[in-house]
Design a protein around this motif. Structure first.
Motif, short mmCIF file in Angstrom:
data_model
loop_
_atom_site.label_atom_id
_atom_site.label_comp_id
_atom_site.label_asym_id
_atom_site.label_seq_id
_atom_site.Cartn_x
_atom_site.Cartn_y
_atom_site.Cartn_z
N LEU A 366 23.19 37.69 55.28
CA LEU A 366 22.42 37.91 56.50
C LEU A 366 20.97 38.29 56.20
O LEU A 366 20.06 37.85 56.92
N GLU A 367 20.76 39.07 55.16
CA GLU A 367 19.39 39.46 54.81
C GLU A 367 18.55 38.25 54.42
O GLU A 367 17.35 38.18 54.72
N VAL A 368 19.17 37.29 53.74
CA VAL A 368 18.46 36.06 53.37
C VAL A 368 18.12 35.25 54.61
O VAL A 368 17.04 34.65 54.70
N VAL A 369 19.05 35.21 55.58
CA VAL A 369 18.80 34.51 56.84
C VAL A 369 17.58 35.12 57.54
O VAL A 369 16.71 34.39 58.03
N LYS A 370 17.49 36.45 57.56
CA LYS A 370 16.35 37.12 58.18
C LYS A 370 15.05 36.81 57.44
O LYS A 370 14.01 36.63 58.07
N GLU A 371 15.14 36.74 56.12
CA GLU A 371 13.93 36.42 55.33
C GLU A 371 13.44 35.00 55.65
O GLU A 371 12.23 34.77 55.79
N LYS A 372 14.36 34.07 55.76
CA LYS A 372 13.99 32.68 56.07
C LYS A 372 13.37 32.59 57.46
O LYS A 372 12.38 31.87 57.67
N LEU A 373 13.94 33.30 58.41
CA LEU A 373 13.41 33.29 59.76
C LEU A 373 12.04 33.97 59.81
O LEU A 373 11.14 33.55 60.56
N THR A 374 11.87 35.01 59.01
CA THR A 374 10.57 35.69 58.92
C THR A 374 9.49 34.72 58.45
O THR A 374 8.39 34.67 59.02
N ARG A 375 9.81 33.93 57.43
CA ARG A 375 8.84 32.94 56.92
C ARG A 375 8.57 31.85 57.95
O ARG A 375 7.43 31.40 58.10
N TYR A 376 9.63 31.44 58.65
CA TYR A 376 9.43 30.39 59.65
C TYR A 376 8.52 30.88 60.77
O TYR A 376 7.58 30.17 61.19
N CYS A 377 8.77 32.08 61.29
CA CYS A 377 7.95 32.61 62.38
C CYS A 377 6.50 32.81 61.96
O CYS A 377 5.58 32.70 62.78
N ALA A 378 6.29 33.11 60.67
CA ALA A 378 4.93 33.35 60.17
C ALA A 378 4.15 32.06 59.92
O ALA A 378 2.94 32.10 59.68
N THR A 379 4.82 30.91 59.98
CA THR A 379 4.15 29.63 59.76
C THR A 379 3.22 29.33 60.93
O THR A 379 3.63 29.41 62.09
#
Length: 497
Positions: A366-379
């Motif tokens: 789950l933490e990796v999922v949040k990290e990926k979403l964090t990067r996506y939102c920051a794009t």
């Protein structure tokens, strides 16, 4: 000499008998083979059909189901054979012009006429079930809701199918039928296996349904649905949250943001560089937010993005109320919910959003999922548009928000942990049929799922054949033994030397 003549006469007598026996044997074998071939020849399968229209808040979809005609109860397997997405918005959007709600269905209804054999049209039941979009319209303007249903009903009655009516499903029904669909398609009901929970997310509402060992319905009867299916009893926990579909929650978040800045709204749930002028009256035209419209608000506001997952999640959390709970445990907004248990299937918007974000693999921590979403939102927004040039801007702009909302709803709202999150499977279809409430709805209305387990033979086929063979051999031996008194007389016949 006389002995030779007697021998010759006996041989002459034996020859026609041998021929006759041979002919009879050949005929018997041919007859046996012919009967066996005809008996096992595949028969032309006849089918029955059912049609369900899912009138959701954002769009309407038509589904055609098929099952063997001679097995329309107990063992007939119902399968989806066709689906058609109606062009345009959901029928609740036609409140000001109800006739268009009925007209919008015509193209998919024409497709249905081609997909269902003509000789089955009149006996094919046709249902329309409306969900949260029409629930909201009914709350806001019940007369407008009635007019929409009247227009839709008149349009569907003109079809050659057996129209069974159109109505609004309760949130509890929507959740329960979604659970039935998922478990029916996965053969869990007929085989008495551990059931799968159902997570449904639409534009205006969201549902959670599952079996819990700790839930007997006594603490919160309103969230309890009891089924008897295939001879097994199920006590299902289910709840539907109106206004917590992804489109309405976006309105709730924006409504909160506009409290602090009427003209300009800096939104962490949208990508940096995103900017759009939006209308206040459109934002607040839903019963979910209509009472929150600030006084003195201008006609429009500028909606700009900041692209920050953590801040977005904090904004989303504000639409939940975690403080009031009169039960032993709650999800949010004071609603009772036992701890989640067992595997879950998450469908509808859950699947489409997470599939776009490449986050359907729940084996990823789950933490990796949040990290990926964090990067996506920051794009930045311009990069997102370049990466997905064919996706409509409206949908593309909202994926950061929708992904954040889904994770927040699952972990903060429904209390999935890092461990239990891996029990969720994001699904679109099961064995060729769309996951959703429509199949469960049709199965219920046509009584296609028996309350009791189907009758079974006393012996399985192989056991039956073995039993018959043994009995036949036993009778044959008894017959031979019964002829034993004749054996000495047969042995005393004159012998030719």
């Amino acid at each position: 000499m006389s002995a030779q003549r007697e021998m010759k006469e006996k041989n002459l007598w034996h020859t026609p008998v041998t021929i006759i026996i041979t002919v009879i044997g050949v005929i018997a074998i041919v007859a046996l083979v012919t009967v066996a071939v005809l008996q096992n020849k595949p028969l032309h399968q006849k089918y029955k059909y059912g049609i369900v229209l899912d009138a959701g808040s954002s769009h309407t979809a038509l589904y055609i189901y098929e099952w063997p005609a001679e097995k329309d109860n107990n063992t007939g397997r119902v399968e989806q054979t066709h689906s058609c997405k109606v062009k345009g918005p959901g029928i609740s959007s036609y409140a000001s012009d109800p006739v268009k709600a009925g007209e919008s269905l015509s193209e998919c209804m024409q497709e249905a006429q081609l997909k269902v054999p003509k000789d089955r049209h009149q006996e094919t039941p046709l249902y329309l079930g409306a969900t949260a979009g029409m629930r909201l319209l009914n709350i806001e303007n019940s007369s407008a809701s009635d007019r929409v249903f009247q227009a839709v009903g008149e349009a569907l009655q003109k079809s050659p199918f057996s129209f069974q009516g159109a109505r609004i499903l309760s949130g509890q029904e929507e959740g329960a039928f979604g659970w039935v669909t998922v478990n029916y398609l996965d053969d869990r009901l007929s085989q008495g296996l551990e059931t799968t929970g159902a997570l449904d997310l639409g534009g205006a509402s969201t549902q959670i349904s599952f079996i819990s060992d700790s839930f007997d319905g006594s603490e919160s009867p309103a969230n309890s649905v009891t089924f008897r299916l295939y001879g097994n009893d199920y006590n299902l926990y289910t709840h539907s949250f109106l206004c917590y579909g992804k489109d309405q929650v976006l309105r709730l978040v924006l409504a909160h943001l506009t409290q602090s800045g009427l003209g300009n709204v800096a939104d962490p749930c949208f990508h940096s560089g995103y900017m759009e002028t939006k209308n206040y009256s459109v934002l607040y035209d839903s019963p979910c937010v209509s009472d929150r419209k600030p006084s003195g608000a201008p006609a429009t506001f500028t909606h700009s993005g900041r692209g920050d997952f953590l801040q977005c999640q904090e904004m989303v959390k504000k639409v939940f109320n975690f403080t009031n709970c009169k039960y032993s445990q709650c999800s949010f907004n004071g609603v009772f919910q036992p701890l989640v248990q067992g595997p879950f299937g998450a469908f509808s918007a859950y699947y489409f959003v997470m599939n776009f974000l490449n986050l359907t693999d729940t084996s990823i921590p789950l933490e990796v999922v949040k990290e990926k979403l964090t990067r996506y939102c920051a794009t930045p927004w311009n990069e997102i548009q370049q990466q997905h040039p064919k996706v409509k801007v409206k949908y593309l702009a909202e994926y950061c928000f929708s992904g954040t909302y889904i994770l927040t709803l699952l972990t903060e709202g429904y209390n999935f942990t890092s461990e239990s999150y891996s029990d969720i499977k994001f699904i679109k279809k099961i064995k060729g049929s769309d996951a959703g409430w429509t199949l469960g709805y049709m199965l219920n209305l046509t009584n296609m799922i028996p309350a009791e387990a189907p009758d079974t033979p006393l012996l399985p086929h192989a056991g039956y054949v073995s039993f018959v063979t043994v009995i036949a051999l036993l009778l044959f031996v008894l017959f031979i033994v019964s002829l034993r008194p004749l054996w000495p007389s047969c042995s005393k016949q004159p012998q030719i030397v």
